[in-house]
Scaffold this active site. Structure first.
Site, PDB file in Angstrom:
ATOM      1  N   GLY A  11      84.971 128.985  34.864  1.00  0.00           N
ATOM      2  CA  GLY A  11      84.862 130.430  34.762  1.00  0.00           C
ATOM      3  C   GLY A  11      85.870 130.490  36.146  1.00  0.00           C
ATOM      4  O   GLY A  11      85.046 132.046  36.501  1.00  0.00           O
ATOM      5  N   SER A  13      88.710 132.525  36.683  1.00  0.00           N
ATOM      6  CA  SER A  13      89.541 133.148  36.910  1.00  0.00           C
ATOM      7  C   SER A  13      89.250 134.978  36.974  1.00  0.00           C
ATOM      8  O   SER A  13      89.938 135.494  37.128  1.00  0.00           O
ATOM      9  CB  SER A  13      90.355 133.012  34.936  1.00  0.00           C
ATOM     10  OG  SER A  13      88.322 133.164  34.271  1.00  0.00           O
ATOM     11  N   ARG A  14      88.227 135.346  36.693  1.00  0.00           N
ATOM     12  CA  ARG A  14      87.526 136.080  37.209  1.00  0.00           C
ATOM     13  C   ARG A  14      86.398 136.387  37.373  1.00  0.00           C
ATOM     14  O   ARG A  14      85.613 135.422  37.644  1.00  0.00           O
ATOM     15  CB  ARG A  14      88.036 137.561  35.889  1.00  0.00           C
ATOM     16  CG  ARG A  14      86.877 137.001  34.882  1.00  0.00           C
ATOM     17  CD  ARG A  14      88.247 138.243  34.019  1.00  0.00           C
ATOM     18  NE  ARG A  14      87.363 137.257  32.799  1.00  0.00           N
ATOM     19  CZ  ARG A  14      86.100 137.488  32.338  1.00  0.00           C
ATOM     20  NH1 ARG A  14      86.062 139.151  32.336  1.00  0.00           N
ATOM     21  NH2 ARG A  14      85.587 137.441  30.703  1.00  0.00           N
ATOM     22  N   VAL A  63      84.914 126.266  27.257  1.00  0.00           N
ATOM     23  CA  VAL A  63      83.645 124.824  28.051  1.00  0.00           C
ATOM     24  C   VAL A  63      82.049 124.788  27.137  1.00  0.00           C
ATOM     25  O   VAL A  63      82.123 123.820  26.459  1.00  0.00           O
ATOM     26  CB  VAL A  63      82.224 125.428  29.032  1.00  0.00           C
ATOM     27  CG1 VAL A  63      83.067 125.545  30.646  1.00  0.00           C
ATOM     28  CG2 VAL A  63      81.931 126.896  28.933  1.00  0.00           C
ATOM     29  N   ASN A  89      80.024 127.603  36.724  1.00  0.00           N
ATOM     30  CA  ASN A  89      79.886 129.036  36.313  1.00  0.00           C
ATOM     31  C   ASN A  89      80.292 130.057  35.273  1.00  0.00           C
ATOM     32  O   ASN A  89      79.024 131.143  34.787  1.00  0.00           O
ATOM     33  CB  ASN A  89      80.847 129.749  37.335  1.00  0.00           C
ATOM     34  CG  ASN A  89      80.666 131.913  38.023  1.00  0.00           C
ATOM     35  OD1 ASN A  89      80.242 131.310  38.046  1.00  0.00           O
ATOM     36  ND2 ASN A  89      82.172 131.216  37.281  1.00  0.00           N
ATOM     37  N   SER A 142      71.361 133.158  36.735  1.00  0.00           N
ATOM     38  CA  SER A 142      70.576 134.059  36.236  1.00  0.00           C
ATOM     39  C   SER A 142      69.274 135.211  37.000  1.00  0.00           C
ATOM     40  O   SER A 142      67.977 134.286  36.299  1.00  0.00           O
ATOM     41  CB  SER A 142      71.410 135.578  35.133  1.00  0.00           C
ATOM     42  OG  SER A 142      71.006 137.043  35.298  1.00  0.00           O
ATOM     43  N   TYR A 155      70.740 135.233  26.604  1.00  0.00           N
ATOM     44  CA  TYR A 155      70.723 135.432  27.929  1.00  0.00           C
ATOM     45  C   TYR A 155      70.111 134.965  28.321  1.00  0.00           C
ATOM     46  O   TYR A 155      69.270 133.783  28.937  1.00  0.00           O
ATOM     47  CB  TYR A 155      71.351 136.863  28.147  1.00  0.00           C
ATOM     48  CG  TYR A 155      72.382 136.615  29.702  1.00  0.00           C
ATOM     49  CD1 TYR A 155      73.256 135.920  29.522  1.00  0.00           C
ATOM     50  CD2 TYR A 155      71.776 137.082  30.987  1.00  0.00           C
ATOM     51  CE1 TYR A 155      74.667 135.793  31.259  1.00  0.00           C
ATOM     52  CE2 TYR A 155      71.914 137.021  31.610  1.00  0.00           C
ATOM     53  CZ  TYR A 155      73.647 136.528  32.196  1.00  0.00           C
ATOM     54  OH  TYR A 155      74.199 136.588  33.262  1.00  0.00           O
ATOM     55  N   LYS A 159      69.897 131.246  30.282  1.00  0.00           N
ATOM     56  CA  LYS A 159      69.774 131.299  32.067  1.00  0.00           C
ATOM     57  C   LYS A 159      68.485 130.713  32.415  1.00  0.00           C
ATOM     58  O   LYS A 159      67.870 130.318  33.342  1.00  0.00           O
ATOM     59  CB  LYS A 159      69.960 132.897  33.046  1.00  0.00           C
ATOM     60  CG  LYS A 159      70.790 133.166  32.260  1.00  0.00           C
ATOM     61  CD  LYS A 159      72.374 132.260  32.693  1.00  0.00           C
ATOM     62  CE  LYS A 159      73.575 133.192  32.868  1.00  0.00           C
ATOM     63  NZ  LYS A 159      74.858 132.040  33.363  1.00  0.00           N
ATOM     64  N   ILE A 188      75.723 141.948  39.975  1.00  0.00           N
ATOM     65  CA  ILE A 188      76.794 142.302  40.688  1.00  0.00           C
ATOM     66  C   ILE A 188      78.135 142.704  39.551  1.00  0.00           C
ATOM     67  O   ILE A 188      78.546 142.616  38.787  1.00  0.00           O
ATOM     68  CB  ILE A 188      77.273 140.232  40.767  1.00  0.00           C
ATOM     69  CG1 ILE A 188      76.240 139.420  41.030  1.00  0.00           C
ATOM     70  CG2 ILE A 188      78.324 140.039  41.879  1.00  0.00           C
ATOM     71  CD1 ILE A 188      75.334 139.908  42.581  1.00  0.00           C
TER      72      ILE A 188
HETATM   73  N1  LIG Z   1      77.693 139.635  37.160  1.00  0.00           N
HETATM   74  C1  LIG Z   1      76.479 139.921  37.039  1.00  0.00           C
HETATM   75  O1  LIG Z   1      76.186 141.014  37.596  1.00  0.00           O
HETATM   76  C2  LIG Z   1      76.035 138.422  37.111  1.00  0.00           C
HETATM   77  C3  LIG Z   1      74.169 138.798  37.237  1.00  0.00           C
HETATM   78  C4  LIG Z   1      73.785 136.867  36.834  1.00  0.00           C
HETATM   79  C5  LIG Z   1      73.833 135.753  36.543  1.00  0.00           C
HETATM   80  N2  LIG Z   1      76.046 136.339  36.341  1.00  0.00           N
HETATM   81  C6  LIG Z   1      76.223 134.850  36.188  1.00  0.00           C
HETATM   82  O2  LIG Z   1      77.313 134.583  37.080  1.00  0.00           O
HETATM   83  C7  LIG Z   1      78.632 134.230  35.888  1.00  0.00           C
HETATM   84  C8  LIG Z   1      80.301 134.594  36.543  1.00  0.00           C
HETATM   85  O3  LIG Z   1      79.505 136.149  36.034  1.00  0.00           O
HETATM   86  P1  LIG Z   1      80.862 137.149  36.071  1.00  0.00           P
HETATM   87  O4  LIG Z   1      79.701 138.771  35.981  1.00  0.00           O
HETATM   88  O5  LIG Z   1      81.462 136.839  36.946  1.00  0.00           O
HETATM   89  O6  LIG Z   1      81.179 137.163  34.629  1.00  0.00           O
HETATM   90  P2  LIG Z   1      82.601 137.905  34.213  1.00  0.00           P
HETATM   91  O7  LIG Z   1      83.438 138.477  35.310  1.00  0.00           O
HETATM   92  O8  LIG Z   1      82.951 138.561  32.639  1.00  0.00           O
HETATM   93  O9  LIG Z   1      83.712 136.224  34.151  1.00  0.00           O
HETATM   94  C9  LIG Z   1      83.125 135.123  32.869  1.00  0.00           C
HETATM   95  C10 LIG Z   1      84.096 134.644  33.778  1.00  0.00           C
HETATM   96  O10 LIG Z   1      83.436 132.697  32.280  1.00  0.00           O
HETATM   97  C11 LIG Z   1      84.503 132.110  31.748  1.00  0.00           C
HETATM   98  N3  LIG Z   1      84.546 132.336  30.422  1.00  0.00           N
HETATM   99  C12 LIG Z   1      83.811 132.599  29.724  1.00  0.00           C
HETATM  100  N4  LIG Z   1      83.405 131.897  28.383  1.00  0.00           N
HETATM  101  C13 LIG Z   1      84.078 130.623  28.026  1.00  0.00           C
HETATM  102  C14 LIG Z   1      84.300 129.610  28.185  1.00  0.00           C
HETATM  103  N5  LIG Z   1      83.535 129.895  26.656  1.00  0.00           N
HETATM  104  N6  LIG Z   1      84.838 128.769  28.054  1.00  0.00           N
HETATM  105  C15 LIG Z   1      85.183 128.264  29.686  1.00  0.00           C
HETATM  106  N7  LIG Z   1      85.151 130.346  30.351  1.00  0.00           N
HETATM  107  C16 LIG Z   1      84.366 130.705  29.841  1.00  0.00           C
HETATM  108  C17 LIG Z   1      85.680 134.017  32.083  1.00  0.00           C
HETATM  109  O11 LIG Z   1      86.520 132.941  32.297  1.00  0.00           O
HETATM  110  P3  LIG Z   1      88.318 134.288  31.182  1.00  0.00           P
HETATM  111  O12 LIG Z   1      88.144 135.193  31.644  1.00  0.00           O
HETATM  112  O13 LIG Z   1      89.366 133.476  31.199  1.00  0.00           O
HETATM  113  O14 LIG Z   1      88.359 133.977  29.403  1.00  0.00           O
HETATM  114  C18 LIG Z   1      85.151 134.238  33.437  1.00  0.00           C
HETATM  115  O15 LIG Z   1      86.290 133.517  34.107  1.00  0.00           O
HETATM  116  C19 LIG Z   1      77.784 134.199  34.968  1.00  0.00           C
HETATM  117  O16 LIG Z   1      76.946 132.539  33.895  1.00  0.00           O
HETATM  118  C20 LIG Z   1      77.050 134.709  34.581  1.00  0.00           C
HETATM  119  O17 LIG Z   1      76.131 134.690  33.791  1.00  0.00           O
HETATM  120  C21 LIG Z   1      76.658 137.156  36.384  1.00  0.00           C
END
Ligand SMILES: NC(=O)c1ccc[n+]([C@@H]2O[C@H](COP(=O)([O-])OP(=O)(O)OC[C@H]3O[C@@H](n4cnc5c(N)ncnc54)[C@H](OP(=O)(O)O)[C@@H]3O)[C@@H](O)[C@H]2O)c1
Length: 247
Positions: A11, A13-14, A63, A89, A142, A155, A159, A188
């Site tokens: 993950g 890409s963003r 994944v 991730n 998380s 979720y 987690k 975040i």
């Molecule tokens: N943002 C927060 O506040 C926060 C807080 C706590 C924990 N987290 C954790 O941090 C991690 C990243 O979160 P984020 O905020 O960066 O999320 P995000 O911006 O929504 O990005 C999610 C990433 O996961 C990839 N992804 C989703 N479903 C997938 C699948 N089935 N197979 C492969 N890749 C997949 C997406 O790929 P595509 O873009 O190509 O679809 C993208 O690269 C996650 O595990 C999330 O639970 C985030």
């Protein structure tokens, strides 16, 4: 800090994953990262990193698809070798109150955020063992897995499961010098929290001791720490990055 180390990030890409790919490659690692749907963003990131002179590759991988996971990892081992660092991730949310949650919302979140980590880590950790390779495995949990969040039973369960998985696996792999740690971010700034409405966001920020939402680079800094020798005696732990929210 990570010169000549091979790093695999899911993950990338963003969001947080993109920042991790960027940070680790800046530190000298050869990074392989995956995307699921955002091919254009992934390729743009690759081009940016290559322009800096670093080695990077992006691969399409869902994944949750076990066959795809197996074949992608096999091609990585054959083409690039066994990763020194694995960053699990990729993750999703499907928020609803539990009584309104569909089976699909439940299983998609558990499959993406927990079951996929079993499949990927089982394969990579086994290869690390066979190759007598010291390694670092980093699981993106998380704060919702520590304190619980309304609307996130799926979720939070995934987690929290990841934290238990991390602790147990650290005990299994420690004697091979393979370290396993988790990171528990709070809020975040990424697409994942985009849906928070103005009012909800203000209320949420008011509850954070540091009075702001975190930056994804701040999570990537901790990933770099856990990936590098700076954390050579750290395993089985979960590092919270939440501005004090869960304190
Ligand atoms: N943002 C927060 O506040 C926060 C807080 C706590 C924990 N987290 C954790 O941090 C991690 C990243 O979160 P984020 O905020 O960066 O999320 P995000 O911006 O929504 O990005 C999610 C990433 O996961 C990839 N992804 C989703 N479903 C997938 C699948 N089935 N197979 C492969 N890749 C997949 C997406 O790929 P595509 O873009 O190509 O679809 C993208 O690269 C996650 O595990 C999330 O639970 C985030």
């Amino acid at each position: 800090m990570l010169k000549d180390k091979l790093v695999f990030v899911t993950g990338g890409s963003r969001g947080i994953g993109e920042a991790i790919v960027d940070k680790l490659s800046c530190s000298g690692a050869n990074v392989i990262f995956t995307y699921n749907s955002n091919q254009e963003k992934a390729e743009a990131l690759c081009e940016r990193i290559k322009a800096r002179g670093n080695e990077v590759h992006c691969l399409k991988l869902d994944v949750t698809n076990i066959e795809e996971v197996t074949s992608t990892l096999e091609s990585i081992y054959n083409q690039f070798g066994v990763p020194d660092v694995l960053v699990n991730n990729a993750g999703i949310t499907r928020d609803k109150l539990m009584v309104q949650m569909s089976y699909t919302d439940w299983f998609e979140v558990i499959n993406t955020n927990l079951n996929s980590i079993f499949h990927i880590t089982k394969s990579v950790a086994y290869k690390m063992l066979l190759n007598e390779k010291a390694g670092s495995i980093i699981n993106m949990s998380s704060v919702s897995g520590i304190v619980g969040t309304m609307g996130q039973t799926n979720y939070s369960a995934a987690k929290a499961g990841l934290i238990g998985f991390t602790r147990s696996l650290a005990k299994e792999l420690g004697k091979y010098n393979i370290r396993v740690n988790a990171i528990a971010p709070g809020y975040i700034e990424t697409d994942m929290i985009e849906d928070l409405k103005d009012k909800g966001r203000k209320e949420m920020v008011s509850r954070i001791p540091l009075k702001r939402i975190g930056r994804r680079e701040e999570v990537a800094d901790v990933v770099l720490f856990l990936a590098s020798r700076m954390s050579s005696y750290v395993t089985g732990t979960t590092i919270t990055i939440d501005g004090g929210l869960s304190s």
